[in-house]
Every structure is written in C-alpha cells, then in structure tokens.
Design a protein around this motif. Structure first.
Motif, PDB file in Angstrom:
ATOM      1  N   LYS A  53      -9.289 -37.688  -7.172  1.00 27.74           N
ATOM      2  CA  LYS A  53      -9.413 -37.661  -8.634  1.00 27.74           C
ATOM      3  C   LYS A  53      -8.686 -36.394  -9.092  1.00 27.74           C
ATOM      4  O   LYS A  53      -9.145 -35.278  -8.870  1.00 27.74           O
ATOM      5  CB  LYS A  53     -10.895 -37.620  -9.012  1.00 27.74           C
ATOM      6  CG  LYS A  53     -11.146 -37.415 -10.473  1.00 27.74           C
ATOM      7  CD  LYS A  53     -11.433 -38.740 -11.158  1.00 27.74           C
ATOM      8  CE  LYS A  53     -11.668 -38.560 -12.658  1.00 27.74           C
ATOM      9  NZ  LYS A  53     -10.543 -38.944 -13.488  1.00 27.74           N
TER      10      LYS A  53
ATOM     11  N   GLN B  88     -15.761 -39.194  -3.813  1.00 26.68           N
ATOM     12  CA  GLN B  88     -14.624 -38.725  -4.619  1.00 26.68           C
ATOM     13  C   GLN B  88     -14.346 -37.236  -4.411  1.00 26.68           C
ATOM     14  O   GLN B  88     -15.263 -36.425  -4.361  1.00 26.68           O
ATOM     15  CB  GLN B  88     -14.952 -38.982  -6.081  1.00 26.68           C
ATOM     16  CG  GLN B  88     -13.927 -38.431  -7.037  1.00 26.68           C
ATOM     17  CD  GLN B  88     -14.320 -38.711  -8.468  1.00 26.68           C
ATOM     18  OE1 GLN B  88     -14.457 -39.864  -8.863  1.00 26.68           O
ATOM     19  NE2 GLN B  88     -14.531 -37.656  -9.233  1.00 26.68           N
TER      20      GLN B  88
ATOM     21  N   ASP C  96     -12.317 -34.085  -6.095  1.00 27.26           N
ATOM     22  CA  ASP C  96     -11.688 -33.682  -7.362  1.00 27.26           C
ATOM     23  C   ASP C  96     -10.674 -32.563  -7.119  1.00 27.26           C
ATOM     24  O   ASP C  96     -10.996 -31.551  -6.496  1.00 27.26           O
ATOM     25  CB  ASP C  96     -12.749 -33.191  -8.354  1.00 27.26           C
ATOM     26  CG  ASP C  96     -13.613 -34.325  -8.856  1.00 27.26           C
ATOM     27  OD1 ASP C  96     -14.403 -34.859  -8.041  1.00 27.26           O
ATOM     28  OD2 ASP C  96     -13.499 -34.694 -10.043  1.00 27.26           O
TER      29      ASP C  96
END
Ligand code: 8YV
Length: 331
Positions: A25, A3, A5
C-alpha cells in the motif's frame, strides 16, 4: 501477508511506482495537498519509506530527517533511489535499528561517462562550438582555438567506485591520474595526495566524486580554486553542496580557474544566474545517471531491496551505516 504501508515522499520512476503499488500500500505523499494530514492519518502504519534525490518541487517532504522518521513509529527501512544518500540521516536511522539502502554499482559506468563528457566539453568548449555553428557564425570564420586535454593531470577527490571508473577513462585518454580521499586505496597505483589543497595544486582537472553531507560541505573553497589555478578545470558530478558556489562564481569570473563542468548545484533545480550567464562553463541538469537503462536498473534495485527486506532476507545494498540485519536488530 498483511498489508505493508510504504511512504513515498517524492515522485519516483514509474517502474518503482508500479512494482511497489502491485504488492504494497503506497502512500504517494507528494500528490497530497495536505501532507501534514496524510502523515497524521497514516504515519502510525508506515513500515518503509521509498525516496530519492534530488527534490523536484518546493513543498515535498525532504530530507528524511529524524523529525520525520520519529513520526513513523513502525518504520523499518528507508530505500533510496540513488547512490548518494545525503538526503537521509542514515546515522540516526541505524541508531534506531532502521535499515537504509541505496543504489550503487548499477550507475557507476553511466555516471563516469557523464563525468568524462563534462570534462571534454569544459576543456574543448564543444557546446559553445556547436552553438557557433547553429548560429551560422562558421560561415564567416572558424571557431576559436581552445584549451586541450593533452598533457593534463586529473586529480580525483574521492576514489570510490565511480572515482575508479573515471580514473580508468582518464588513463585510456592518456591523462595522468592522482587522487585524494579519506583513506588511501590499497588496490590502485595512482599517486595519493594527503590533502585536498595538495591535490588541487598538483592537478589541472579537479574531479569531485566524494559524497555530499555535512563532512564535505563547501570543502572546495576559494583556497582550493586558487590552488587549481588559471589552467584548471573543475568538474562536479557529486553534490553541489561540496563546492562553495559563490567562491566558484568569483573564480570563474576572475579567471582564477579556466572553466568548470557542473552536473550538480547547491540548490537544485535552481542554478545561480551568474553561472547561466557564463558561456565558458558547461552546465547540466543533474543527469549523471539519467539514461533510461540506468534509471531502470536503479529503480529495480530499490524495489529489490524493499522486497528482500519484507521477505525477511538480507537487503542487497545496505549503506555503510546500516551494516546488516542482525546489527540493526541489536540497535
Ligand atoms: C540521481 C544521484 O540524480 O545517485 C545519485 O546519487 O545523484 C543521481 O543518480 C538521483 O539520485 C535520482 O533520484
């Protein structure tokens, strides 16, 4: 891929939100009531900031300062929506190996169109003429005669991409072009003025196209406006901070200059009531690049820059301070 961010401190176009939201994200900080708590919670994970100007609400985290970036130890890239990036401390970012991108080129022609629209409206007073018709006043007598674009000289402050696109339009309209910028441009034949004051003296349309930021704060001041003179028209499509706004209000009030066409203001979206009260001035709500097509192109470029970065390839449009990936790695 693990992921990634991304921090989004201010609201960005839906296209950006959808595209980034589908692969990263995204932390939409502007939606959070307690921004401090969000930063404390996710700051350590953030690898990118997607931001833009201008600010739209009082409490948004803006600008992208060293103080903010220092709270994001994994920050690699700041992708800005907009060609101007005075909202980002790009110098500091580069010194820390943080890449900064902007969205040039895709908005050049749109912004030059806006500049020319403002120029014609400020000189020929079309918004006021239209109001005159709508108010039913034409039924009693014709609208007053106005100043003319004919025979004018446009002095362009900042002959970059947008400045050159404005110059082309001016030439097509039979308007003489002169310019002043930090460096003399080697690829144009327009006369170069070696100072802003000399430019203002020699023109009667002063077109501001330089970037904002500390280096240009209030450079268009009382003396420059006096040099522009009583037939002079000031057009600003760059940043409000470049003009000493109280001095401009005085100059318009005293007819030191003829008129102004302004798309940008020192404290957007707040516009001084003195300017709003003047009907010989044309005021726009920072819409230089604000067509759907151009904003879509800007949005796509912002997303493409982030995608390129996280794919490990060169970003498309790094700002001047950022140089390239290799230089950043060495920082
Ligand atoms: C936008 C601009 O209003 O590109 C710029 O520098 O000022 C405008 O195009 C703005 O950046 C959109 O966030």
């Amino acid at each position: 891929m693990s992921q990634i961010d991304i921090l989004m401190p201010v609201p960005l176009p839906q296209l950006v939100r959808d595209a980034l939201g589908s692969r990263y994200k995204v932390h939409q900080l502007w939606l959070d009531a307690d921004k401090e708590a969000t930063l404390a919670r996710v700051g350590g994970d953030i690898r990118a900031i997607a931001t833009g100007a201008p600010i739209l609400a009082e409490d948004m985290v803006y600008p992208i300062s060293p103080a903010l970036m220092q709270r994001l130890p994994k920050l690699e890239i700041v992708a800005n929506l907009g060609v101007g990036y005075d909202n980002v401390d790009a110098q500091w970012a580069a010194s820390q190996g943080i890449c900064v991108t902007n969205t040039p080129d895709v908005l050049t022609e749109e912004t030059a169109d806006t500049a020319f629209g403002l120029t014609l409206n400020a000189i020929r007073q079309f918004p006021r003429a239209e109001k005159y018709l709508r108010d039913g006043k034409w039924l009693t007598r014709p609208f007053e005669l106005t100043a003319s674009l004919r025979g004018r000289t446009m002095g362009i402050l900042g002959l970059g991409r947008i400045g050159k696109a404005i110059a082309q339009r001016a030439e097509a309209f039979g308007v003489k072009v002169i310019y002043h910028s930090r460096n003399r441009a080697s690829d144009v034949s327009y006369p170069y003025m070696d100072s802003l004051i000399a430019l203002a003296r020699a023109c009667d349309i002063l077109m501001i196209v330089v970037p904002g930021g500390p280096a240009t704060r209030n450079i268009v001041n009382k003396e420059v406006l006096e040099a522009l003179g009583p037939n002079g028209v000031l057009i600003n499509i760059a940043r409000g901070t470049i003009v000493d706004e109280p001095a401009l209000i005085e100059a318009l009030r005293n007819r030191t200059i003829l008129s102004a066409g302004l798309d940008v203001f020192a404290d957007e979206p707040r516009v001084p009531p003195e300017l709003i009260a003047m009907d010989h001035v044309v005021l726009l709500p920072h819409v230089g690049s604000a067509s759907q097509a151009t904003r879509d192109a800007m949005s796509q470029l912002q997303v493409d820059n982030l995608d390129a970065w996280f794919a490990g390839t060169d970003v498309l449009t790094p700002v001047a301070e950022t140089a390239d990936r290799n230089a950043l790695a060495a920082a």
